[in-house]
Scaffold this motif. Structure first.
Motif, PDB file in Angstrom:
ATOM      1  N   LYS A   1       0.836  -1.193   0.000  1.00 37.11           N
ATOM      2  CA  LYS A   1       0.000   0.000   0.000  1.00 37.11           C
ATOM      3  C   LYS A   1       0.881   1.257   0.000  1.00 37.11           C
ATOM      4  O   LYS A   1       2.087   1.178   0.279  1.00 37.11           O
ATOM      5  CB  LYS A   1      -0.933  -0.032   1.213  1.00 37.11           C
ATOM      6  N   PRO A   2       0.329   2.416  -0.307  1.00 35.62           N
ATOM      7  CA  PRO A   2       1.129   3.648  -0.348  1.00 35.62           C
ATOM      8  C   PRO A   2       1.878   3.945   0.946  1.00 35.62           C
ATOM      9  O   PRO A   2       2.946   4.581   0.924  1.00 35.62           O
ATOM     10  CB  PRO A   2       0.078   4.735  -0.644  1.00 35.62           C
ATOM     11  N   ASP A   3       1.340   3.497   2.095  1.00 40.02           N
ATOM     12  CA  ASP A   3       2.015   3.776   3.368  1.00 40.02           C
ATOM     13  C   ASP A   3       3.065   2.724   3.724  1.00 40.02           C
ATOM     14  O   ASP A   3       3.629   2.752   4.827  1.00 40.02           O
ATOM     15  CB  ASP A   3       0.993   3.896   4.497  1.00 40.02           C
ATOM     16  N   GLY A   4       3.340   1.780   2.812  1.00 38.71           N
ATOM     17  CA  GLY A   4       4.354   0.767   3.060  1.00 38.71           C
ATOM     18  C   GLY A   4       3.833  -0.491   3.720  1.00 38.71           C
ATOM     19  O   GLY A   4       4.598  -1.434   3.930  1.00 38.71           O
ATOM     20  N   ALA A   5       2.549  -0.532   4.051  1.00 37.09           N
ATOM     21  CA  ALA A   5       1.973  -1.739   4.638  1.00 37.09           C
ATOM     22  C   ALA A   5       1.707  -2.779   3.551  1.00 37.09           C
ATOM     23  O   ALA A   5       1.449  -2.438   2.393  1.00 37.09           O
ATOM     24  CB  ALA A   5       0.669  -1.401   5.355  1.00 37.09           C
ATOM     25  N   LEU A   6       1.771  -4.043   3.938  1.00 35.86           N
ATOM     26  CA  LEU A   6       1.529  -5.128   2.996  1.00 35.86           C
ATOM     27  C   LEU A   6       0.100  -5.635   3.134  1.00 35.86           C
ATOM     28  O   LEU A   6      -0.499  -5.566   4.205  1.00 35.86           O
ATOM     29  CB  LEU A   6       2.506  -6.277   3.253  1.00 35.86           C
ATOM     30  N   GLU A   7      -0.434  -6.170   2.045  1.00 36.80           N
ATOM     31  CA  GLU A   7      -1.734  -6.815   2.091  1.00 36.80           C
ATOM     32  C   GLU A   7      -1.769  -7.971   1.103  1.00 36.80           C
ATOM     33  O   GLU A   7      -1.082  -7.955   0.080  1.00 36.80           O
ATOM     34  CB  GLU A   7      -2.865  -5.824   1.804  1.00 36.80           C
ATOM     35  N   THR A   8      -2.545  -8.988   1.444  1.00 32.07           N
ATOM     36  CA  THR A   8      -2.794 -10.105   0.546  1.00 32.07           C
ATOM     37  C   THR A   8      -3.990  -9.743  -0.318  1.00 32.07           C
ATOM     38  O   THR A   8      -5.041  -9.365   0.193  1.00 32.07           O
ATOM     39  CB  THR A   8      -3.105 -11.384   1.338  1.00 32.07           C
ATOM     40  N   VAL A   9      -3.815  -9.851  -1.629  1.00 27.93           N
ATOM     41  CA  VAL A   9      -4.870  -9.481  -2.566  1.00 27.93           C
ATOM     42  C   VAL A   9      -5.220 -10.690  -3.428  1.00 27.93           C
ATOM     43  O   VAL A   9      -4.327 -11.398  -3.908  1.00 27.93           O
ATOM     44  CB  VAL A   9      -4.439  -8.311  -3.470  1.00 27.93           C
ATOM     45  N   ALA A  10      -6.520 -10.915  -3.627  1.00 28.71           N
ATOM     46  CA  ALA A  10      -6.997 -11.981  -4.513  1.00 28.71           C
ATOM     47  C   ALA A  10      -7.795 -11.359  -5.651  1.00 28.71           C
ATOM     48  O   ALA A  10      -8.629 -10.478  -5.415  1.00 28.71           O
ATOM     49  CB  ALA A  10      -7.862 -12.967  -3.741  1.00 28.71           C
TER      50      ALA A  10
ATOM     51  N   ALA B   1      -1.283  -8.043   5.495  1.00 30.27           N
ATOM     52  CA  ALA B   1      -0.287  -9.112   5.465  1.00 30.27           C
ATOM     53  C   ALA B   1       0.984  -8.630   6.156  1.00 30.27           C
ATOM     54  O   ALA B   1       1.183  -7.427   6.363  1.00 30.27           O
ATOM     55  CB  ALA B   1       0.019  -9.524   4.026  1.00 30.27           C
ATOM     56  N   THR B   2       1.831  -9.590   6.506  1.00 26.73           N
ATOM     57  CA  THR B   2       3.099  -9.253   7.130  1.00 26.73           C
ATOM     58  C   THR B   2       4.123 -10.320   6.817  1.00 26.73           C
ATOM     59  O   THR B   2       3.817 -11.332   6.174  1.00 26.73           O
ATOM     60  CB  THR B   2       2.938  -9.116   8.661  1.00 26.73           C
ATOM     61  N   MET B   3       5.343 -10.095   7.252  1.00 19.22           N
ATOM     62  CA  MET B   3       6.404 -11.097   7.205  1.00 19.22           C
ATOM     63  C   MET B   3       7.036 -11.155   8.583  1.00 19.22           C
ATOM     64  O   MET B   3       7.218 -10.123   9.231  1.00 19.22           O
ATOM     65  CB  MET B   3       7.459 -10.751   6.146  1.00 19.22           C
ATOM     66  N   SER B   4       7.350 -12.352   9.043  1.00 19.86           N
ATOM     67  CA  SER B   4       7.973 -12.516  10.344  1.00 19.86           C
ATOM     68  C   SER B   4       9.065 -13.572  10.240  1.00 19.86           C
ATOM     69  O   SER B   4       8.784 -14.760  10.153  1.00 19.86           O
ATOM     70  CB  SER B   4       6.932 -12.931  11.386  1.00 19.86           C
ATOM     71  N   GLY B   5      10.315 -13.124  10.200  1.00 16.61           N
ATOM     72  CA  GLY B   5      11.421 -14.058  10.115  1.00 16.61           C
ATOM     73  C   GLY B   5      11.938 -14.289   8.709  1.00 16.61           C
ATOM     74  O   GLY B   5      12.916 -14.994   8.515  1.00 16.61           O
TER      75      GLY B   5
ATOM     76  N   LEU C   1      12.166  -1.636  -1.276  1.00 15.02           N
ATOM     77  CA  LEU C   1      10.797  -1.244  -0.958  1.00 15.02           C
ATOM     78  C   LEU C   1      10.735  -0.538   0.399  1.00 15.02           C
ATOM     79  O   LEU C   1      11.349  -0.984   1.365  1.00 15.02           O
ATOM     80  CB  LEU C   1       9.899  -2.480  -0.927  1.00 15.02           C
ATOM     81  N   PRO C   2       9.978   0.544   0.501  1.00 13.54           N
ATOM     82  CA  PRO C   2       9.833   1.250   1.792  1.00 13.54           C
ATOM     83  C   PRO C   2       8.772   0.562   2.656  1.00 13.54           C
ATOM     84  O   PRO C   2       7.714   1.124   2.947  1.00 13.54           O
ATOM     85  CB  PRO C   2       9.409   2.660   1.365  1.00 13.54           C
ATOM     86  N   LEU C   3       9.056  -0.673   3.066  1.00 14.23           N
ATOM     87  CA  LEU C   3       8.068  -1.446   3.818  1.00 14.23           C
ATOM     88  C   LEU C   3       7.981  -0.970   5.259  1.00 14.23           C
ATOM     89  O   LEU C   3       8.998  -0.709   5.908  1.00 14.23           O
ATOM     90  CB  LEU C   3       8.440  -2.933   3.785  1.00 14.23           C
ATOM     91  N   ARG C   4       6.767  -0.902   5.752  1.00 16.63           N
ATOM     92  CA  ARG C   4       6.545  -0.458   7.125  1.00 16.63           C
ATOM     93  C   ARG C   4       6.698  -1.642   8.078  1.00 16.63           C
ATOM     94  O   ARG C   4       6.105  -2.696   7.879  1.00 16.63           O
ATOM     95  CB  ARG C   4       5.138   0.132   7.254  1.00 16.63           C
ATOM     96  N   GLY C   5       7.518  -1.472   9.095  1.00 18.06           N
ATOM     97  CA  GLY C   5       7.668  -2.490  10.120  1.00 18.06           C
ATOM     98  C   GLY C   5       8.466  -3.713   9.696  1.00 18.06           C
ATOM     99  O   GLY C   5       8.383  -4.758  10.338  1.00 18.06           O
ATOM    100  N   GLN C   6       9.235  -3.607   8.613  1.00 22.34           N
ATOM    101  CA  GLN C   6      10.030  -4.731   8.132  1.00 22.34           C
ATOM    102  C   GLN C   6      11.500  -4.332   8.046  1.00 22.34           C
ATOM    103  O   GLN C   6      11.827  -3.144   7.936  1.00 22.34           O
ATOM    104  CB  GLN C   6       9.550  -5.189   6.747  1.00 22.34           C
ATOM    105  N   ALA C   7      12.366  -5.324   8.057  1.00 17.84           N
ATOM    106  CA  ALA C   7      13.795  -5.051   7.887  1.00 17.84           C
ATOM    107  C   ALA C   7      14.038  -4.461   6.498  1.00 17.84           C
ATOM    108  O   ALA C   7      13.332  -4.801   5.547  1.00 17.84           O
ATOM    109  CB  ALA C   7      14.585  -6.351   8.047  1.00 17.84           C
ATOM    110  N   PRO C   8      15.010  -3.562   6.370  1.00 19.42           N
ATOM    111  CA  PRO C   8      15.290  -2.979   5.045  1.00 19.42           C
ATOM    112  C   PRO C   8      15.932  -4.007   4.121  1.00 19.42           C
ATOM    113  O   PRO C   8      16.465  -5.014   4.564  1.00 19.42           O
ATOM    114  CB  PRO C   8      16.262  -1.839   5.367  1.00 19.42           C
TER     115      PRO C   8
END
Length: 451
Positions: free
Chosen positions: A62-71, A85-89, A383-390
């Motif tokens: 999304k524009p704010d860097g958050a991830l989402e699952t889209v179908a 959506a997110t990533m962890s690890g 990607l400028p992902l929010r809450g994720q490692a660069p």
């Protein structure tokens, strides 16, 4: 690191230091009006796409860097639903994880993805949803994972990957019930309804075949048997199936402490029993190019680290079907470019005249009327992902260029099958703005560059 999506390096484009992570072509139109086609510009797809049961699932930013699952609907590209959506690890070199999608026995599609955890000691939640409605079916708390994968009619997940008790679990896609598990971390490289081939990530990595319903080990083949001792998966790898065989590639990795380069190359394993069919040690896969199991193009590297020419291999036999000698490779400042049928190899120079060769005969061809597909962006930004490692990049896409001028071809057309692959006649890709595109041109089912 798992299956790095390599970001291209100009000095060693398509070779040892190449890393896929560019963005795709802008405003590309889905092939020709003779075939059903669509595009969806409402998403910003940053992961691979998964397809099953008439639904396409991907991870969008999304524009704010958050991830989402889209179908979206495979027939017309219509957006069906989206959830956070997110990533962890997951490690940055692996790229953004894609959802897994499975068609269950009842014909219903199930999309499995990682959602942000609401609270508690878990970092995320694995959630299965109905592919068409997005209705929740089951959940599983997750500490750390590289993401879910389809394995036949089931879901495979390596979980607790950041802990000593890492394991891979096999889950019923309809209910989330755990069927069996393996210690350590594994990645699915191929599966059908009865069998799954896993890459076991260990000090001595190997490919293993398991019966899906029971978890019974059928065979195992250490990669060192094919390429020799000194395997280090930190450089990345890729696999692709061709007929009854699985073709694997292990990339080189330079140990920062010893400065030694790990063992690398291509090899082929028979899916039925794990027998090694052929091996090509000390070659690097080039980019862009086809799947190792469909259209492998490689470049040999000698013990002194000197690169040779380029060779197209027969994925069934490992034999060289065409090559360009090292003497014909131009100096620097070029990017590889291949036409639709991959029968020629071009050296693209942006904004200038390049060169091209017939890949079978090795002879130069007039470049004035030659076109080739190459990366749209040669210096992609993370990607400028929010809450994720660069350090995460979106999956790369390619654009068509006039090799005589080094300029993009306009209007853009559909990328070739060796790049997109095909699923039941549908070919899908993303452009550099993240929009999804598809065309149903009845191309035979085959893997693309990303599998």
């Amino acid at each position: 690191m798992l299956r790095p999506l390599w970001k291209p390096s100009l000095a060693l484009a398509g070779t040892l230091a190449a890393t896929l992570a560019a963005a795709g072509c802008s405003d590309s139109d889905a092939a020709t009006s003779a075939f059903p086609a669509w595009q969806n510009t409402q998403v910003n797809a940053v992961s691979r796409m998964a397809v099953a049961g008439g639904v396409v699932a991907t991870t969008s930013m999304k524009p704010d860097g958050a991830l989402e699952t889209v179908a979206v609907d495979l027939r017309d590209g219509r957006r069906l639903w989206a959830h956070p959506a997110t990533m962890s690890g997951r490690l940055p070199g692996m790229g953004v994880s894609a959802p897994a999608i499975v068609e269950t026995a009842g014909g219903q599609g199930v999309v499995v993805a990682l959602d942000p955890a609401k609270k508690g000691r878990w970092n995320a939640t694995l959630i299965a949803r109905d592919a068409r409605s997005g209705a929740r079916k089951w959940t599983r708390p997750i500490h750390s994972t590289f993401g879910p994968q389809r394995c036949g009619p089931y879901i495979c997940v390596s979980e607790h990957t950041a802990l000593a008790k890492a394991r891979m679990v096999v889950l019923d896609a309809a209910t989330g019930k755990q069927l069996w598990q393996l210690p350590g971390i594994s990645e699915v490289e191929w599966s059908d309804r009865d069998r799954v081939l896993l890459l076991r990530l260990a000090a001595n990595p190997m490919v293993e075949s398991y019966e899906l319903k029971t978890g019974r080990l059928q065979w195992q083949q250490p990669i060192e048997q094919a390429l020799g001792p000194g395997i280090d998966l930190s450089g990345g790898w890729a696999f692709g199936a061709t007929g009854e065989d699985l073709v694997g590639y292990v990339a080189p990795y330079t140990n920062p402490r010893t400065k030694k380069i790990s063992t690398f190359g291509l090899f082929s394993i028979r899916i039925a029993d794990g027998t090694i069919n052929w091996m090509r040690p000390s070659v690097v896969r080039v980019y862009p190019s086809g799947s190792p199991g469909f259209a492998p193009v490689v470049r040999p590297v000698d013990r002194q680290g000197v690169y040779g020419g380029f060779a197209r291999l027969d994925s069934a036999t490992g034999r060289v079907v065409g090559q360009i000698t090292a003497a014909d490779v131009p100096g620097s400042g070029w990017w590889l470019a291949f036409p639709d049928r991959m029968d020629k190899l071009g050296f693209l120079k942006h904004g200038a005249k390049g060169t091209a060769f017939d890949i079978v005969s090795g002879r130069p061809v007039p470049v004035e009327k030659e076109r080739g597909w190459s990366f749209c962006v040669t210096d992609p930004k993370p990607l400028p992902l929010r809450g994720q490692a660069p350090g995460f990049y979106s999956t790369a896409a390619i654009c068509e260029y006039d090799l005589g001028t080094g300029k993009r071809v306009s209007p853009a057309t559909a990328p070739p099958p060796w790049f997109t692959g095909s699923h039941d006649g549908w070919r899908l890709w993303r452009d550099e703005k993240g929009a999804l595109h598809a065309v149903n041109d009845h191309t035979a089912t085959a893997p693309g560059m990303y599998g």
